[in-house]
Design a protein around this motif. Structure first.
Motif, short mmCIF file in Angstrom:
data_model
loop_
_atom_site.label_atom_id
_atom_site.label_comp_id
_atom_site.label_asym_id
_atom_site.label_seq_id
_atom_site.Cartn_x
_atom_site.Cartn_y
_atom_site.Cartn_z
N SER A 1 26.75 -71.88 -13.72
CA SER A 1 27.17 -73.05 -12.94
C SER A 1 26.43 -73.15 -11.61
O SER A 1 26.47 -74.20 -10.96
CB SER A 1 28.68 -72.98 -12.68
N VAL B 1 21.05 -75.73 -10.63
CA VAL B 1 20.95 -77.19 -10.55
C VAL B 1 19.54 -77.57 -10.97
O VAL B 1 18.57 -76.91 -10.62
CB VAL B 1 21.28 -77.74 -9.14
N ARG C 1 16.35 -79.84 -10.80
CA ARG C 1 15.64 -80.75 -9.90
C ARG C 1 14.34 -81.13 -10.59
O ARG C 1 13.92 -80.50 -11.56
CB ARG C 1 15.36 -80.08 -8.55
N GLN D 1 14.34 -75.61 -12.10
CA GLN D 1 15.68 -75.12 -11.77
C GLN D 1 15.72 -74.61 -10.34
O GLN D 1 14.73 -74.13 -9.80
CB GLN D 1 16.07 -73.99 -12.74
N ALA E 1 27.77 -77.03 -6.89
CA ALA E 1 26.40 -77.07 -6.39
C ALA E 1 25.73 -78.42 -6.65
O ALA E 1 24.90 -78.86 -5.85
CB ALA E 1 25.57 -75.95 -7.03
N GLU E 2 26.12 -79.09 -7.72
CA GLU E 2 25.48 -80.37 -8.05
C GLU E 2 25.80 -81.46 -7.03
O GLU E 2 25.13 -82.48 -6.97
CB GLU E 2 25.88 -80.82 -9.46
N ARG E 3 26.81 -81.23 -6.17
CA ARG E 3 27.18 -82.24 -5.17
C ARG E 3 26.59 -81.94 -3.78
O ARG E 3 26.82 -82.67 -2.84
CB ARG E 3 28.70 -82.31 -5.06
#
Length: 145
Positions: free
Chosen positions: A82, A85, A87, A91, A133-135
């Motif tokens: 998790s 992320v 990009r 990664q 982390a995605e936010r």
């Protein structure tokens, strides 16, 4: 390497060696949306149990479940899956430094069920954001402390 359980002998585990993996996936997708590959395993002897029970003998036509070790990355740092992320450049993970989060590119060595081994991009002891982390955005204040 693989571990195989035959449905008829739920308590027995057999070691197996991978002999062949198909070059191309089979037609269609799995229920989870992935692809499947045909794999041939060479079944070894059943691993002994604690009670020293008589070893079962596999027979043609029995069904089984196999846990196949696809890749191993010994001695590598790992993070929860998790934390990764995606990009445009590949990664990355967010590292917490001095109350802020910083996006750090990483190279994945092996991807497991829950954890991901990293080939590079992270040093031992660094704090990594594992949830939400995605936010995040690079350089923003870290609200977690």
């Amino acid at each position: 390497m693989a571990q195989v359980e035959l449905d008829a002998f739920a308590q027995a585990t057999f070691a197996a060696a991978v002999r062949r993996v198909a070059v191309a996936p089979t037609a269609g997708q799995s229920a989870a949306g992935g692809v499947t590959y045909q794999v041939d395993l060479a079944l070894g002897d059943a691993e002994p149990d604690a009670a020293g029970a008589v070893r079962p003998v596999p027979r043609v036509g029995m069904t089984a479940t196999a846990a196949i070790e696809v890749r191993r990355a010994a001695g590598k740092l790992s993070v929860p899956g998790s934390a990764l992320v995606g990009r445009s450049g590949g990664q990355a993970v967010f590292v917490v430094e001095d109350g802020k989060v910083h996006l750090r590119p990483v190279q994945v060595a092996a991807d497991g069920e829950d954890r991901v081994a990293l080939a590079s991009g992270l040093r031992e002891g660094e704090r990594v954001v594992s949830r939400g982390a995605e936010r995040l955005r690079d350089g923003q204040d870290w609200p977690g402390d």
